[in-house]
Design an enzyme around this catalytic site. Structure first.
Site, PDB file in Angstrom:
ATOM      1  N   LYS A 123       0.839  -1.203   0.000  1.00  0.00           N
ATOM      2  CA  LYS A 123       0.000   0.000   0.000  1.00  0.00           C
ATOM      3  C   LYS A 123       0.875   1.254   0.000  1.00  0.00           C
ATOM      4  O   LYS A 123       2.091   1.165   0.235  1.00  0.00           O
ATOM      5  CB  LYS A 123      -0.913  -0.029   1.228  1.00  0.00           C
ATOM      6  CG  LYS A 123      -0.172  -0.069   2.560  1.00  0.00           C
ATOM      7  CD  LYS A 123      -1.084  -0.444   3.723  1.00  0.00           C
ATOM      8  CE  LYS A 123      -0.314  -0.480   5.026  1.00  0.00           C
ATOM      9  NZ  LYS A 123      -1.099  -1.040   6.139  1.00  0.00           N
ATOM     10  N   TYR A 182      15.250  30.494   8.752  1.00  0.00           N
ATOM     11  CA  TYR A 182      14.035  31.203   9.163  1.00  0.00           C
ATOM     12  C   TYR A 182      13.989  31.367  10.675  1.00  0.00           C
ATOM     13  O   TYR A 182      14.221  30.420  11.428  1.00  0.00           O
ATOM     14  CB  TYR A 182      12.788  30.439   8.704  1.00  0.00           C
ATOM     15  CG  TYR A 182      12.518  30.574   7.218  1.00  0.00           C
ATOM     16  CD1 TYR A 182      12.246  31.823   6.654  1.00  0.00           C
ATOM     17  CD2 TYR A 182      12.520  29.457   6.393  1.00  0.00           C
ATOM     18  CE1 TYR A 182      11.989  31.946   5.293  1.00  0.00           C
ATOM     19  CE2 TYR A 182      12.260  29.571   5.040  1.00  0.00           C
ATOM     20  CZ  TYR A 182      12.008  30.822   4.496  1.00  0.00           C
ATOM     21  OH  TYR A 182      11.748  30.936   3.151  1.00  0.00           O
TER      22      TYR A 182
END
Ligand SMILES: *Cc1c(COP(=O)(O)O)cnc(C)c1O
Length: 362
Positions: free
Chosen positions: A38, A252
């Protein structure tokens, strides 16, 4: 193959994948080993992953979504393919693509029984996940009406462990006991063990193994030596190296400041590549076996690393164009997961689409 353009390179070893399937199969040589593929083969690419596992000997595959199963049918025309999320499409659509639903409720079993003839299906019993599958009341009702099971051709009854990677957790035994009590009265083949469940021992093996994450190299036995081979390597080229004076901010919001004059490297790896912002100021990459810490915030496309503590007597210091290792021999998916307070599963299934992907058989 296209020339490298200074992107991070994700290398997937299809040989190791096949070998991992064999290693899991060897834990229970008498019990067929399926493969859970999956989420695009746990992020590694379902087409090459499924082909490698088929070559290794896997014949039964599990996906989550109907659409994943349809795509996999194109790759593996002969495989048994089961859809974990249930009877999520018209029964006829399953038949047309020769897919088997994992029937997750009595109404789904009833709907399957309205087909003109029995057709392949799994039946999922919930023994403690409270997620999908027949609940206790539905299991009791089924035991009163066992003829309903005739809807399924080549049936498997399955259940799923909630804490298989914690062998001491008593829920493993209680789930096992419930599954045994019900299936003893149903008399059908049973599939129970996920990757870690296989290592709980023969009581958990029944008639089909159902591993996912261990195929891809994650450790199904946390705290013990990983019995699996590494499958993924992720290498990040250095775009720039800069010298930074003491007491300067990086990235940042300036969450890291240089305590001394520093050498900062920038590599193309960011949260848009699935590299979580949780790794800011915590995760490490590796240069010739030496750790290189991420400093400052992970940004969308880039991270910054502090090269200052590298030992130049061990290896020449890395320059622009050199490559640091994020995943590989120095750092496993499980190890990287720890720095973001997550699990190897999430590291794998988050691997981004912008990496250059190379499949090798080594
Ligand atoms: C994902 C999944 C598996 C595989 O689990 P791993 O822990 O990755 O081995 C098996 N069964 C079900 C129902 C699943 O959802």
């Amino acid at each position: 193959m296209t020339a490298s353009t200074l992107r991070s390179i994700l290398t997937i070893n299809t040989q190791a994948l096949g070998e991992n399937w064999h290693r899991l199969q060897a834990q229970a040589p008498q019990t067929p080993c399926a493969a859970v593929v999956k989420a695009d083969g746990y992020g590694l690419g379902i087409v090459p992953v499924a082909k490698a596992l088929w070559r290794a000997g896997a014949r039964f595959f599990y996906v989550a979504h109907f659409e994943e199963a349809l795509a996999l049918r194109q790759t593996l025309p002969e495989a048994e393919i089961a859809v974990l999320n249930g009877l999520v499409a018209e029964p006829r659509a399953f038949l047309e693509a020769r897919l088997r639903p994992v029937l997750n409720s009595l109404p789904e079993l009833e709907a399957w029984g309205r087909l003109p003839a029995p057709a392949p299906a799994n039946l999922h019993l919930d023994t403690g996940m409270a997620r999908l599958g027949l609940d206790d009341d539905e299991q009791a009702a089924l035991l009163q009406r066992p003829a309903m099971l005739k809807a399924m051709q080549r049936p498997f009854v399955m259940s799923h462990l909630a804490s298989a990677e914690e062998p001491q957790d008593p829920s493993n035994r209680s789930q096992l006991d419930q599954l045994k009590a019900v299936t003893a009265r149903l008399g059908l083949p049973v599939s129970f063990a996920n990757s870690s469940g296989i290592f709980l021992g023969p009581d958990y093996h029944f008639d089909q193994l159902r591993p996912g994450v261990a195929l891809y190299g994650a450790n199904p036995t946390p705290g013990q030596v990983n019995p699996m081979r590494r499958v993924v390597r992720l290498e990040c080229p250095i775009l720039q190296v800069r010298s930074l004076p003491q007491d300067r901010a990086v990235g940042y919001n300036g969450t890291w400041r240089s305590a001394k004059p520093s050498r900062i490297a920038t590599v193309p790896l960011g949260y848009a590549d699935g590299f979580s912002r949780q790794h800011s100021n915590t995760a490490k990459l590796f240069w010739q076996g030496q750790p290189v810490p991420i400093v400052g915030r992970v940004s969308m496309d880039l991270v910054t690393l502090d090269l200052s503590d590298l030992d130049a007597s061990q290896a020449p210091l890395p320059q622009a164009g050199d490559t640091l290792e994020l995943l590989g021999d120095q750092q496993s998916v499980d190890h990287l997961a720890q720095s973001a307070h997550t699990i190897g599963y999430e590291i794998l299934t988050s691997l981004g689409a912008r990496y250059e992907r190379r499949y090798e058989a080594a």
